[in-house]
Design a protein around this motif. Sequence first.
Motif, PDB file in Angstrom:
ATOM      1  N   GLY A   1      -4.122   1.723   7.557  1.00 49.51           N
ATOM      2  CA  GLY A   1      -3.417   1.846   6.287  1.00 49.51           C
ATOM      3  C   GLY A   1      -2.618   3.130   6.162  1.00 49.51           C
ATOM      4  N   PRO A   2      -1.649   3.160   5.214  1.00 51.45           N
ATOM      5  CA  PRO A   2      -0.852   4.364   4.986  1.00 51.45           C
ATOM      6  C   PRO A   2      -1.687   5.428   4.287  1.00 51.45           C
ATOM      7  CG  PRO A   2      -0.365   2.742   3.309  1.00 51.45           C
ATOM      8  CD  PRO A   2      -1.298   2.069   4.284  1.00 51.45           C
TER       9      PRO A   2
ATOM     10  N   VAL B   1      -9.537  -3.564  -3.194  1.00 52.93           N
ATOM     11  CA  VAL B   1      -8.814  -2.594  -2.376  1.00 52.93           C
ATOM     12  C   VAL B   1      -9.773  -1.436  -2.101  1.00 52.93           C
ATOM     13  CG1 VAL B   1      -6.883  -0.968  -2.307  1.00 52.93           C
ATOM     14  CG2 VAL B   1      -6.605  -3.215  -3.391  1.00 52.93           C
ATOM     15  N   MET B   2      -9.694  -0.865  -0.915  1.00 48.66           N
ATOM     16  CA  MET B   2     -10.543   0.271  -0.539  1.00 48.66           C
ATOM     17  C   MET B   2      -9.656   1.500  -0.362  1.00 48.66           C
ATOM     18  SD  MET B   2     -13.087   0.391   2.748  1.00 48.66           S
ATOM     19  CE  MET B   2     -14.233   1.722   3.061  1.00 48.66           C
ATOM     20  N   ILE B   3     -10.045   2.591  -1.014  1.00 49.57           N
ATOM     21  CA  ILE B   3      -9.316   3.845  -0.875  1.00 49.57           C
ATOM     22  C   ILE B   3     -10.220   4.850  -0.179  1.00 49.57           C
ATOM     23  CG2 ILE B   3      -8.142   5.736  -2.062  1.00 49.57           C
ATOM     24  CD1 ILE B   3      -7.601   3.814  -4.389  1.00 49.57           C
TER      25      ILE B   3
ATOM     26  N   SER C   1       0.826  -1.211   0.000  1.00 52.41           N
ATOM     27  CA  SER C   1       0.000   0.000   0.000  1.00 52.41           C
ATOM     28  C   SER C   1       0.861   1.262   0.000  1.00 52.41           C
ATOM     29  CB  SER C   1      -0.924   0.008   1.220  1.00 52.41           C
ATOM     30  OG  SER C   1      -1.717  -1.150   1.264  1.00 52.41           O
ATOM     31  N   THR C   2       1.900   1.257   0.839  1.00 47.06           N
ATOM     32  CA  THR C   2       2.771   2.435   0.945  1.00 47.06           C
ATOM     33  C   THR C   2       3.496   2.683  -0.373  1.00 47.06           C
ATOM     34  OG1 THR C   2       3.086   1.990   3.302  1.00 47.06           O
ATOM     35  CG2 THR C   2       4.654   3.487   2.258  1.00 47.06           C
ATOM     36  N   GLN C   3       3.963   1.630  -1.006  1.00 47.82           N
ATOM     37  CA  GLN C   3       4.669   1.780  -2.283  1.00 47.82           C
ATOM     38  C   GLN C   3       3.745   2.308  -3.367  1.00 47.82           C
ATOM     39  OE1 GLN C   3       8.061   1.393  -2.533  1.00 47.82           O
ATOM     40  NE2 GLN C   3       7.691   2.423  -4.500  1.00 47.82           N
ATOM     41  N   ALA C   4       2.468   1.899  -3.330  1.00 46.37           N
ATOM     42  CA  ALA C   4       1.501   2.376  -4.320  1.00 46.37           C
ATOM     43  C   ALA C   4       1.324   3.893  -4.215  1.00 46.37           C
ATOM     44  CB  ALA C   4       0.158   1.671  -4.134  1.00 46.37           C
TER      45      ALA C   4
ATOM     46  N   GLN D   1      -6.135   7.534   1.737  1.00 47.26           N
ATOM     47  CA  GLN D   1      -5.640   6.371   2.469  1.00 47.26           C
ATOM     48  C   GLN D   1      -5.960   5.087   1.707  1.00 47.26           C
ATOM     49  OE1 GLN D   1      -7.699   6.720   6.184  1.00 47.26           O
ATOM     50  NE2 GLN D   1      -6.685   8.614   6.763  1.00 47.26           N
ATOM     51  N   ILE D   2      -4.977   4.233   1.588  1.00 49.18           N
ATOM     52  CA  ILE D   2      -5.184   2.906   0.995  1.00 49.18           C
ATOM     53  C   ILE D   2      -5.471   1.922   2.108  1.00 49.18           C
ATOM     54  CG2 ILE D   2      -4.103   0.996  -0.237  1.00 49.18           C
ATOM     55  CD1 ILE D   2      -2.580   2.932  -1.868  1.00 49.18           C
TER      56      ILE D   2
END
Length: 603
Positions: free
Chosen positions: A429-430, A474-476, A403-406, A450-451
Amino acid sequence: MSEVIGIKYQDKVLDLATAQEMGVSGEEVVFDNSSDSLSIIRHSCAHLMAQAIKSLYPEAKFFVGPVVDEGFYYDFEVGSKISEEDLPKIEEKMKELAKSGFTISKTTLPREEVIARFRDDDLKMAVISKIDSPTLSIYSQGDFEDLCRGPHLPNTKLLHSFKLTKIAGAYLGGDESAKMLTRIYGIAFADKESLKHYLFQLEEAKKRDHRKLGNEMGLFTFDEDVGAGLPIWLPKGARLRRTLESLLTQAHIIRHYEPVRGPEILKSDLWKISGHYQNYGENMYFTEIDEVEYGIKPMNCVGHIKVYQSSIRSYRELPLRFYEYGVVHRHEKSGVLHGLLRVREFTQDDAHIFCKPDQIRDEIVSIVKFAQRIMDSFGFKYEMEISTKPEKSIGDEAVWEISTQALKDALSSCGIPYGIDEGGGAFYGPKIDIKITDAIGRKWQCGTVQIDMNLPQRFALEYIDEDNTAKQPVMIHRAILGSFERFIAILIEHFGGELPFFIAPTQVIIIPISSEQVEYANELRDKMLSLGAYAEILSKNETLSKRVRTAEKQRVPMIIVLGEKEMQSKVLPIRDRREKSQYELSEDDFLKLVETKMKEVSF
């Protein structure tokens, strides 16, 4: 630690912590206004303030004196009543002690010895109880000493650019059931020019205070009978919100978001599944209905998850973008409430996007560009910061890394530089934080992206992929303004109440000189309303000059004074506050100008 914060010693620059451990004082201390340097300067200044207070009020006992975003403070207990009027006296004593040039020294002692030393000081014992270490350090200067990790500057004479800013009450350790202590705030810099600039900014901030301007402009109010932290929106403030919501709604529609609405109260079982109950419960309000516990929502995400679960989802539907102007409630302590900036009830411009993993990057890029469009519309300078996994979190480490890399990849692809806030992410999440800089240089936390791969897992969310197997989306989480309350407060302070024409709650005030012009004023107002603008008519039985002053105090973009001549000629005298000019326009040209100004901004 930065190389510019230290002591010159044998042709080297030792950082202060190392120098003090070695007992080196050196010939020259090197420091500047970098964040690391200011932290040491301000913490040293906190001790100088405590020394001054102890000198003036010998019975004073001290709790803690940390560095904070707005400078430093010290919490202490004193027998005398100290007020704002006493701050100059304390400040003068600080200057006197600073000039005395006391050496600031560090002593490390066994825990038992420190306990014996401060046995009769209940505040010091409270501090010691929170430190789990076999040894404790004490910093001394002149006849003053206090528990402290340090480091500090080596001598009080290095402190010369400081100011005490305010006094407040503070519960011991932040516990509302504990006794009240006195707290004094201060600020300090490496040089007098920086202090002068800060104090100018402080005075400018007072002039722009949204609480003061909001009252003068008739936007909102607070009422003790209603409750602290619960804003009441007056007609003009509600118009401002409505305009902001309308612009944002159109922007959502053209970006293929769907409006949804979740309930404001949900069973606690759902908050337990989400993890809010365990990780955020102290910030929530709970009640019981039919012997079942419910939680008033502090966030909108669980309601949007239920929207997602209302139907079987296919990969062909993704990404699904749901948005809601959701009213949420959070339990904020009374001491941190501050106008619209910190309230207990507020409305988020909230959205949740459910997508496939390979859609994350494009969705984040789209959100970032959306945010840029809004910030640019108001002329804000802004920056982005990625917040990583906090100590209190849920989910697998691998999920956090992905998630952080995305987020990093998305910002890099947009060519946006970003900072890293280690450990500053949400518990699930980040995130990307959008921070804006206002007209006088203050930074404000605004929107967030936030991812979240944890909540989809906890609620067993699925979609049917093209190979006919069930996959987890995935939820954003996304809020660009953050909340309408906070964003409006920032807008008011950024513009000093002089809001842009398109967002102003009232675009024009029309002042008829006599009753003969009231009918024409009404006609003009109705024509403006049909263009989406709002006009007020000031026709009270007051002098013309008083009505003009009333209009100016409301900071409306334009004022028109109508007399017999204007009514007959249909040529309008415009007092344009934004352009700081006066000019005349025919009625038709004026209405065209209004129409143009109302359409010149879109998100």
